[in-house]
Design a protein around this motif. Structure first.
Motif, PDB file in Angstrom:
ATOM      1  N   GLY A 160       0.932  -1.226   0.087  1.00 36.62           N
ATOM      2  CA  GLY A 160       0.154  -0.141  -0.063  1.00 36.62           C
ATOM      3  C   GLY A 160       0.885   1.207   0.064  1.00 36.62           C
ATOM      4  O   GLY A 160       0.390   2.182  -0.390  1.00 36.62           O
ATOM      5  N   SER A 161       2.050   1.146   0.530  1.00 35.87           N
ATOM      6  CA  SER A 161       2.913   2.380   0.669  1.00 35.87           C
ATOM      7  C   SER A 161       3.190   2.850  -0.860  1.00 35.87           C
ATOM      8  O   SER A 161       3.745   4.124  -0.927  1.00 35.87           O
ATOM      9  CB  SER A 161       4.303   2.130   1.367  1.00 35.87           C
ATOM     10  N   LEU A 162       3.156   1.809  -2.006  1.00 32.66           N
ATOM     11  CA  LEU A 162       3.314   2.340  -3.274  1.00 32.66           C
ATOM     12  C   LEU A 162       2.240   2.604  -4.028  1.00 32.66           C
ATOM     13  O   LEU A 162       2.109   3.273  -5.200  1.00 32.66           O
ATOM     14  CB  LEU A 162       4.081   1.123  -4.019  1.00 32.66           C
ATOM     15  N   GLY A 163       1.136   2.771  -3.153  1.00 35.71           N
ATOM     16  CA  GLY A 163      -0.147   3.162  -3.952  1.00 35.71           C
ATOM     17  C   GLY A 163      -0.543   2.204  -5.242  1.00 35.71           C
ATOM     18  O   GLY A 163      -0.316   0.956  -5.223  1.00 35.71           O
ATOM     19  N   ALA A 164      -1.018   2.941  -6.298  1.00 30.74           N
ATOM     20  CA  ALA A 164      -1.588   2.032  -7.443  1.00 30.74           C
ATOM     21  C   ALA A 164      -1.366   2.983  -8.466  1.00 30.74           C
ATOM     22  O   ALA A 164      -2.340   3.498  -9.257  1.00 30.74           O
ATOM     23  CB  ALA A 164      -2.958   1.759  -7.272  1.00 30.74           C
ATOM     24  N   PRO A 165      -0.041   2.943  -8.873  1.00 28.58           N
ATOM     25  CA  PRO A 165       0.213   4.292  -9.900  1.00 28.58           C
ATOM     26  C   PRO A 165      -0.417   4.207 -11.161  1.00 28.58           C
ATOM     27  O   PRO A 165      -0.592   5.199 -11.952  1.00 28.58           O
ATOM     28  CB  PRO A 165       1.842   4.090 -10.132  1.00 28.58           C
ATOM     29  N   ASP A 166      -0.670   2.746 -11.807  1.00 27.93           N
ATOM     30  CA  ASP A 166      -1.270   2.542 -13.104  1.00 27.93           C
ATOM     31  C   ASP A 166      -2.794   3.283 -13.056  1.00 27.93           C
ATOM     32  O   ASP A 166      -3.013   3.387 -13.966  1.00 27.93           O
ATOM     33  CB  ASP A 166      -1.315   1.142 -13.230  1.00 27.93           C
ATOM     34  N   ARG A 167      -3.239   3.759 -12.030  1.00 21.58           N
ATOM     35  CA  ARG A 167      -4.478   4.287 -11.986  1.00 21.58           C
ATOM     36  C   ARG A 167      -4.820   5.314 -11.439  1.00 21.58           C
ATOM     37  O   ARG A 167      -5.731   5.990 -11.466  1.00 21.58           O
ATOM     38  CB  ARG A 167      -5.448   3.174 -11.336  1.00 21.58           C
ATOM     39  N   ALA A 168      -3.368   6.032 -11.113  1.00 22.14           N
ATOM     40  CA  ALA A 168      -3.206   7.417 -10.839  1.00 22.14           C
ATOM     41  C   ALA A 168      -3.671   8.323 -11.935  1.00 22.14           C
ATOM     42  O   ALA A 168      -3.535   8.172 -13.130  1.00 22.14           O
ATOM     43  CB  ALA A 168      -1.903   7.630 -10.210  1.00 22.14           C
ATOM     44  N   PRO A 169      -3.958   9.736 -11.744  1.00 28.15           N
ATOM     45  CA  PRO A 169      -3.858  10.332 -10.404  1.00 28.15           C
ATOM     46  C   PRO A 169      -5.379  10.105  -9.692  1.00 28.15           C
ATOM     47  O   PRO A 169      -6.237   9.847 -10.492  1.00 28.15           O
ATOM     48  CB  PRO A 169      -3.636  11.675 -10.750  1.00 28.15           C
ATOM     49  N   TYR A 170      -5.189  10.596  -8.239  1.00 31.94           N
ATOM     50  CA  TYR A 170      -6.340  10.228  -7.403  1.00 31.94           C
ATOM     51  C   TYR A 170      -6.941  11.756  -7.000  1.00 31.94           C
ATOM     52  O   TYR A 170      -6.051  12.612  -6.617  1.00 31.94           O
ATOM     53  CB  TYR A 170      -6.371   9.300  -6.451  1.00 31.94           C
ATOM     54  N   ASP A 171      -8.225  11.957  -6.774  1.00 34.35           N
ATOM     55  CA  ASP A 171      -8.564  12.919  -6.120  1.00 34.35           C
ATOM     56  C   ASP A 171      -8.671  12.957  -4.611  1.00 34.35           C
ATOM     57  O   ASP A 171      -8.476  13.875  -3.895  1.00 34.35           O
ATOM     58  CB  ASP A 171     -10.177  13.209  -6.440  1.00 34.35           C
ATOM     59  N   ARG A 172      -8.936  11.623  -4.165  1.00 29.29           N
ATOM     60  CA  ARG A 172      -8.728  11.538  -2.816  1.00 29.29           C
ATOM     61  C   ARG A 172      -7.918  10.125  -2.476  1.00 29.29           C
ATOM     62  O   ARG A 172      -8.358   9.031  -3.423  1.00 29.29           O
ATOM     63  CB  ARG A 172     -10.066  11.453  -2.241  1.00 29.29           C
ATOM     64  N   ILE A 173      -7.316  10.176  -1.441  1.00 23.46           N
ATOM     65  CA  ILE A 173      -6.434   8.704  -1.064  1.00 23.46           C
ATOM     66  C   ILE A 173      -7.084   8.494   0.460  1.00 23.46           C
ATOM     67  O   ILE A 173      -6.933   9.639   1.338  1.00 23.46           O
ATOM     68  CB  ILE A 173      -5.015   8.888  -1.266  1.00 23.46           C
ATOM     69  N   ILE A 174      -7.543   7.689   0.787  1.00 28.64           N
ATOM     70  CA  ILE A 174      -7.946   7.243   2.241  1.00 28.64           C
ATOM     71  C   ILE A 174      -7.204   6.164   2.797  1.00 28.64           C
ATOM     72  O   ILE A 174      -7.099   5.065   1.965  1.00 28.64           O
ATOM     73  CB  ILE A 174      -9.478   7.032   2.365  1.00 28.64           C
ATOM     74  N   VAL A 175      -6.572   6.201   3.864  1.00 31.33           N
ATOM     75  CA  VAL A 175      -5.580   5.345   4.387  1.00 31.33           C
ATOM     76  C   VAL A 175      -6.325   4.719   5.560  1.00 31.33           C
ATOM     77  O   VAL A 175      -6.606   5.249   6.331  1.00 31.33           O
ATOM     78  CB  VAL A 175      -4.304   5.670   4.818  1.00 31.33           C
ATOM     79  N   THR A 176      -6.760   3.184   5.650  1.00 35.90           N
ATOM     80  CA  THR A 176      -7.280   2.634   6.646  1.00 35.90           C
ATOM     81  C   THR A 176      -6.346   1.657   7.394  1.00 35.90           C
ATOM     82  O   THR A 176      -6.816   0.515   7.809  1.00 35.90           O
ATOM     83  CB  THR A 176      -8.498   1.812   6.237  1.00 35.90           C
TER      84      THR A 176
END
Length: 363
Positions: A160-176
């Motif tokens: 999760g620390s690498l995110g999901a760059p292939d689908r970026a950019p994101y308007d919001r990121i929520i970390v649970t």
């Protein structure tokens, strides 16, 4: 319990839970209200574990628990809890704080059971939601439960620390899941006017990018307790307790009751991240003694006579005493008095304003 009875009873139970969240003020937005009423939490939590390690499933105890405002442990690794379904009131608080609008793309770090992703997909649509978790034995069941409930967001297995760059950019990121620092990759995947909402310490930080590699934000007052972000399938398991310190104790400047103060625990979690706590309680459920340790082998023990002993490469209790003095000198501040600054020099939590007292994250 038959399927028909489960569906009817679950709908009624969801309405009751949603009403309780409204009454408490945790849920105010009508779009999220509808999501909580319609997304079936029991589908995403077919079982959970109690403190003894026993798995509870398919009975009245299970059904009641999944429709209460409580977090439920849903995954264990080597006997330790490593994933859970978060407390619905905290989920509602976070989703409303995310301040989404139609058409926004959201990345969730910490898919867990898939329940939060389902709420997001209900609000925004499947194509606008991406969720990531570290292990296939988490993401696989989450994907299946999402499909069962009628939702198909993108579910990715990865760090999760690498995110999901292939689908970026994101308007919001929520970390649970709990963070000790904000992963730079997540900030890089935000739009210029995006927002990242993440637990740091035991509170929520709402962070906005200000330029390449820079960001600022503020903490919300609401507490937020999450299991830590896992970077591999083997981490995230609480460190084994080192041998208890020996030798004579010294008087402690940090009273046992301060450990139960969640506002101080926020600062403690910022000043010394990654601690594991163990308590002794009296008949009134008050802390009378404690042990706290870190993965580096440091450990401190607070004794019932209010003395403390320490061992290991650093003096944990001494650091906590320093943090408590700062906390008292500042008037016992709540988390919303703190801000966060991220720049080329590091990540800093500051009291009141960027020029106030600060702590470096990750140290």
């Amino acid at each position: 319990m038959t399927s028909a009875f489960t569906d009817q009873a679950a709908a009624e139970a969801r309405r009751a839970l949603t009403q309780a969240l409204m009454d408490s003020g945790d849920l105010t937005d009508s779009r999220w209200l509808l999501a909580f009423e319609e997304v079936p939490r029991h589908v995403f939590v077919p079982y959970f574990y109690v403190s003894s390690g026993e798995r509870v499933s398919g009975d009245d105890q299970w059904f009641t628990a999944v429709h209460e405002d409580r977090s439920l442990v849903t995954h264990r690794t080597d006997g330790a809890a490593t994933s859970s379904s978060s407390q619905p009131s905290l989920m509602a608080t976070m989703l409303e704080a995310l301040a989404v609008a139609d058409g926004m793309n959201v990345l969730e770090i910490g898919a867990g059971t898939g329940y939060n992703a389902a709420l997001l997909a209900h609000r925004l649509g499947d194509d606008h939601v991406t969720t990531v978790d570290i292990a296939a034995d988490i993401t696989g069941p989450a994907r299946e439960r999402l499909a069962t409930a009628g939702y198909r967001p993108t579910v990715i297995t990865g760090d999760g620390s690498l995110g999901a760059p292939d689908r970026a950019p994101y308007d919001r990121i929520i970390v649970t899941c709990g963070l000790s620092t904000v992963p730079p990759a997540l900030l890089q995947q935000l739009t210029d006017d995006g927002c990242l909402l993440a637990p740091l310490g035991n509170a929520l930080a709402r962070i906005h990018p200000t330029g390449p590699g820079t960001a600022t934000g503020r903490f919300l007052r609401h507490g937020a307790f999450f299991m830590p972000l896992r970077h591999t399938t083997s981490d995230g398991v609480p460190a084994r307790r080192p041998p208890l310190p020996t030798g004579p104790g010294r008087p402690s400047a940090l009273p046992a009751k301060a450990i139960a103060d969640n506002h101080f625990r926020f600062l403690a979690g910022i000043a010394v991240p990654g601690l594991t706590w163990q308590y002794d309680l009296n008949d009134e459920r008050e802390i009378t003694a404690a042990r706290v340790w870190h993965r580096d082998g440091s450990i401190a023990q607070l004794h019932p006579d209010t003395t403390v002993t320490e061992a290991g490469p650093r003096r944990l209790w001494t650091t906590l005493e320093d943090a408590h003095r700062s906390y008292q000198d500042a008037g016992s501040p709540t988390p919303d008095r703190y801000g966060i600054t991220i720049d080329a020099e590091g990540q800093f939590v500051c009291l009141d304003d960027p020029d106030g007292q600060s702590w470096t994250l990750g140290e």
